[in-house]
Write a protein that holds these residues in place. Structure first.
Motif, PDB file in Angstrom:
ATOM      1  N   TYR A   1       0.801  -1.174   0.053  1.00  0.00           N
ATOM      2  CA  TYR A   1       0.060   0.112  -0.078  1.00  0.00           C
ATOM      3  C   TYR A   1       0.831   1.241   0.119  1.00  0.00           C
ATOM      4  CZ  TYR A   1      -3.955  -2.952   1.516  1.00  0.00           C
ATOM      5  OH  TYR A   1      -5.178  -3.760   1.505  1.00  0.00           O
ATOM      6  N   GLY A   2       2.085   1.345   0.709  1.00  0.00           N
ATOM      7  CA  GLY A   2       2.743   2.432   1.052  1.00  0.00           C
ATOM      8  C   GLY A   2       3.473   2.633  -0.516  1.00  0.00           C
ATOM      9  N   LEU A   3       3.894   1.481  -1.145  1.00  0.00           N
ATOM     10  CA  LEU A   3       4.589   1.988  -2.297  1.00  0.00           C
ATOM     11  C   LEU A   3       3.533   2.431  -3.525  1.00  0.00           C
ATOM     12  CD1 LEU A   3       6.592  -1.510  -2.954  1.00  0.00           C
ATOM     13  CD2 LEU A   3       7.471   0.970  -2.728  1.00  0.00           C
ATOM     14  N   LEU A   4       2.227   2.020  -3.561  1.00  0.00           N
ATOM     15  CA  LEU A   4       1.398   2.488  -4.353  1.00  0.00           C
ATOM     16  C   LEU A   4       0.911   3.949  -4.117  1.00  0.00           C
ATOM     17  CD1 LEU A   4      -1.301  -0.687  -4.266  1.00  0.00           C
ATOM     18  CD2 LEU A   4       0.413   0.091  -6.099  1.00  0.00           C
ATOM     19  N   LEU A   5       1.007   4.234  -2.535  1.00  0.00           N
ATOM     20  CA  LEU A   5       0.651   5.474  -2.400  1.00  0.00           C
ATOM     21  C   LEU A   5       1.697   6.632  -2.774  1.00  0.00           C
ATOM     22  CD1 LEU A   5      -0.973   4.794   1.147  1.00  0.00           C
ATOM     23  CD2 LEU A   5      -2.066   5.808  -0.853  1.00  0.00           C
ATOM     24  N   VAL A   6       3.102   6.133  -2.652  1.00  0.00           N
ATOM     25  CA  VAL A   6       4.015   7.016  -2.914  1.00  0.00           C
ATOM     26  C   VAL A   6       4.140   7.169  -4.448  1.00  0.00           C
ATOM     27  CG1 VAL A   6       6.090   5.126  -3.197  1.00  0.00           C
ATOM     28  CG2 VAL A   6       6.441   7.544  -2.170  1.00  0.00           C
ATOM     29  N   ALA A   7       3.720   6.098  -5.265  1.00  0.00           N
ATOM     30  CA  ALA A   7       3.611   6.348  -6.623  1.00  0.00           C
ATOM     31  C   ALA A   7       2.687   7.172  -7.104  1.00  0.00           C
ATOM     32  CB  ALA A   7       3.559   4.989  -7.243  1.00  0.00           C
TER      33      ALA A   7
ATOM     34  N   LEU B   1      -2.801   9.552   3.985  1.00  0.00           N
ATOM     35  CA  LEU B   1      -2.817   8.063   3.742  1.00  0.00           C
ATOM     36  C   LEU B   1      -1.623   7.378   3.997  1.00  0.00           C
ATOM     37  CD1 LEU B   1      -5.635   7.939   1.210  1.00  0.00           C
ATOM     38  CD2 LEU B   1      -5.804   6.938   3.437  1.00  0.00           C
ATOM     39  N   MET B   2      -0.508   7.957   3.390  1.00  0.00           N
ATOM     40  CA  MET B   2       0.617   7.222   3.681  1.00  0.00           C
ATOM     41  C   MET B   2       1.317   7.193   4.713  1.00  0.00           C
ATOM     42  SD  MET B   2       2.694   8.931   0.341  1.00  0.00           S
ATOM     43  CE  MET B   2       4.411   8.506   1.119  1.00  0.00           C
ATOM     44  N   PHE B   3       0.837   8.352   5.722  1.00  0.00           N
ATOM     45  CA  PHE B   3       1.437   8.491   6.985  1.00  0.00           C
ATOM     46  C   PHE B   3       0.492   7.457   7.852  1.00  0.00           C
ATOM     47  CE2 PHE B   3       0.538   9.990  11.384  1.00  0.00           C
ATOM     48  CZ  PHE B   3       1.756  10.241  11.934  1.00  0.00           C
ATOM     49  N   GLY B   4      -0.636   7.192   7.668  1.00  0.00           N
ATOM     50  CA  GLY B   4      -1.592   6.244   8.272  1.00  0.00           C
ATOM     51  C   GLY B   4      -1.004   4.908   8.137  1.00  0.00           C
ATOM     52  N   ALA B   5      -0.752   4.678   6.761  1.00  0.00           N
ATOM     53  CA  ALA B   5      -0.286   3.423   6.511  1.00  0.00           C
ATOM     54  C   ALA B   5       0.988   2.950   6.973  1.00  0.00           C
ATOM     55  CB  ALA B   5      -0.225   3.151   4.943  1.00  0.00           C
ATOM     56  N   GLN B   6       1.726   3.829   7.088  1.00  0.00           N
ATOM     57  CA  GLN B   6       2.991   3.246   7.655  1.00  0.00           C
ATOM     58  C   GLN B   6       2.943   3.370   9.234  1.00  0.00           C
ATOM     59  OE1 GLN B   6       6.357   5.683   6.106  1.00  0.00           O
ATOM     60  NE2 GLN B   6       6.084   4.853   4.157  1.00  0.00           N
ATOM     61  N   PHE B   7       2.231   4.283   9.698  1.00  0.00           N
ATOM     62  CA  PHE B   7       1.801   3.963  11.023  1.00  0.00           C
ATOM     63  C   PHE B   7       1.185   2.900  11.518  1.00  0.00           C
ATOM     64  CE2 PHE B   7      -0.315   5.700  15.423  1.00  0.00           C
ATOM     65  CZ  PHE B   7       0.771   5.722  16.101  1.00  0.00           C
ATOM     66  N   TYR B   8       0.330   2.402  11.007  1.00  0.00           N
ATOM     67  CA  TYR B   8      -0.063   1.213  10.965  1.00  0.00           C
ATOM     68  C   TYR B   8       0.766  -0.060  10.851  1.00  0.00           C
ATOM     69  CZ  TYR B   8      -4.109  -1.847  11.679  1.00  0.00           C
ATOM     70  OH  TYR B   8      -5.211  -2.831  12.124  1.00  0.00           O
ATOM     71  N   LEU B   9       1.578   0.077  10.059  1.00  0.00           N
ATOM     72  CA  LEU B   9       2.391  -0.871   9.798  1.00  0.00           C
ATOM     73  C   LEU B   9       3.522  -1.011  10.986  1.00  0.00           C
ATOM     74  CD1 LEU B   9       4.166  -2.953   8.109  1.00  0.00           C
ATOM     75  CD2 LEU B   9       5.376  -1.125   6.921  1.00  0.00           C
ATOM     76  N   LEU B  10       3.849   0.202  11.471  1.00  0.00           N
ATOM     77  CA  LEU B  10       4.753   0.196  12.607  1.00  0.00           C
ATOM     78  C   LEU B  10       4.223  -0.297  13.870  1.00  0.00           C
ATOM     79  CD1 LEU B  10       7.439   1.129  13.720  1.00  0.00           C
ATOM     80  CD2 LEU B  10       6.237   3.429  14.560  1.00  0.00           C
ATOM     81  N   LEU B  11       2.678  -0.056  14.002  1.00  0.00           N
ATOM     82  CA  LEU B  11       2.202  -0.859  15.229  1.00  0.00           C
ATOM     83  C   LEU B  11       2.070  -2.446  15.065  1.00  0.00           C
ATOM     84  CD1 LEU B  11      -0.819   1.648  15.693  1.00  0.00           C
ATOM     85  CD2 LEU B  11       1.044   1.516  17.116  1.00  0.00           C
ATOM     86  N   MET B  12       2.100  -2.670  13.836  1.00  0.00           N
ATOM     87  CA  MET B  12       1.850  -4.289  13.471  1.00  0.00           C
ATOM     88  C   MET B  12       3.071  -5.023  13.522  1.00  0.00           C
ATOM     89  SD  MET B  12      -0.923  -4.749  10.370  1.00  0.00           S
ATOM     90  CE  MET B  12      -0.021  -3.701   9.281  1.00  0.00           C
TER      91      MET B  12
END
Length: 353
Positions: A297-303, A331-342
């Motif tokens: 998701y992070g890669l898609l969002l950054v693209a 959304l990028m911030f949210g996805a990476q923050f959720y990944l960090l929690l996971m």
């Protein structure tokens, strides 16, 4: 714990996150379309809960009336800044001549801003419902209750700050603070959502742990946050350019922003690099399929962000692209923050933290 109450909390928390992204999108549309002063008062709009559709529905002296209301409110705000020791800021608020310029009624801008406020009100309802639902965790997982309460307080502060943004005629630094608080509210909502999910679903926790991966995700998260702030300040710089030279062509705005635009582009490259590195490390350490999905998701969002950056740069900053650029950044911030929690290992119980 009552599973029905637990599921209800998770549902309300999820809707809160969705509407927080929607309100950020709505705010981006308002900002990029110049509709920020579409409603000159707050919380009502032209002193109505449903704004008028024609200037004939307003009193003849409506412009002067709202200017006087703003000046009175700004004087109170300046007095508060003085008491806090921010005398220079207080002086600027008191002597900002742009506040004295009356806003003309524009039905499109009015209803654009009104729609933004409606989305914000719905978001507030879900934040309140999430807090009420957090009572289910009061004894066993107090952290969820405390953070939900903090988020409710922050939302109240955000609403007050929104009124200041309006009364000061979009004073630059208040918009940046407004955005920072929005990201903080989003982060806390994501945290409580993940915490509650992890108590009943171990798929949101990593199969294995990697300190290197955590460090990279932390660094990328900070870069994303910095990029959001720099982006907000870049837009403030553009607003100042427009105010100074209203006749300047849209395609020339970015050319006159100076060093801040260069910093924005350099940060963007750093975010791209960190997102690619996160994806490679998640694959290497095999921390879990859910974690891999969020790295993708992070890669898609950054693209998508890079594509929007190109559009903004070469096609005279179209308003729709500006709004999408802002919401994709969060959304990028949210996805990476959720990944960090996971990235917390499933073998460790959440209650031990």
């Amino acid at each position: 714990m009552d599973q029905k109450r637990e599921k209800r909390f998770i549902k309300y928390n999820f809707y809160t996150i969705v509407f927080l992204f929607l309100v950020i999108l709505a705010g981006g549309i308002v900002r990029s379309s110049g509709a920020g002063m579409g409603c000159p008062d707050w919380p009502k709009c032209f002193d109505h809960y449903i704004p008028p559709t024609d200037v004939s529905h307003l009193p003849e002296d409506y412009q002067q009336r709202y200017v006087e209301q703003r000046l009175a409110k700004n004087n109170k705000f300046a007095n508060m800044l003085d008491k806090m020791g921010y005398h220079d800021l207080a002086y600027k608020v008191r002597h900002d001549e742009s506040i004295k310029i009356p806003e003309e009624f524009n039905v499109t801008k009015t209803y654009t801003e009104y729609a933004n406020r409606l989305v914000g009100a719905i978001t507030g309802i879900f934040v309140l419902l999430t807090f009420i639902g957090s009572f289910a965790y009061l004894k066993a997982h107090t952290r969820i209750f405390v953070i939900s309460f903090i988020n409710l307080i922050l939302l109240g502060f955000q609403a007050w700050l929104g009124s200041i943004v309006v009364s000061t005629n979009l004073l630059a630094w208040t918009i940046t603070v407004h955005m920072i608080v929005a990201v903080l509210i989003l982060a806390l909502a994501i945290y409580t959502y993940h915490y509650a999910r992890s108590l009943c679903d171990t798929s949101v926790l990593a199969l294995q742990s990697s300190n290197l991966l955590k460090i990279v995700v932390w660094a990328s998260l900070l870069l994303c946050f910095a990029q959001i702030i720099i982006g907000t300040e870049l837009r403030e710089t553009i607003d100042a350019i427009i105010q100074f030279n209203p006749s300047m062509a849209r395609g020339e705005w970015l050319q006159h922003t100076g060093e801040i635009y260069l910093n924005h582009k350099l940060l963007a490259l750093s975010v791209v690099a960190s997102s690619v590195l996160i994806f490679l490390l998640v694959k290497k350490y095999k921390v879990g399929q859910t974690q891999l999905r969020f790295a993708i998701y992070g890669l898609l969002l950054v693209a998508l962000q890079y594509l929007l950056g190109v559009i903004l740069n070469f096609f005279a900053m179209p308003p729709a692209a500006q709004a999408l650029h802002m919401v994709l950044a969060t959304l990028m911030f949210g996805a990476q923050f959720y990944l960090l929690l996971m990235l917390r290992k499933a073998s460790v119980k959440m209650g031990e933290n």
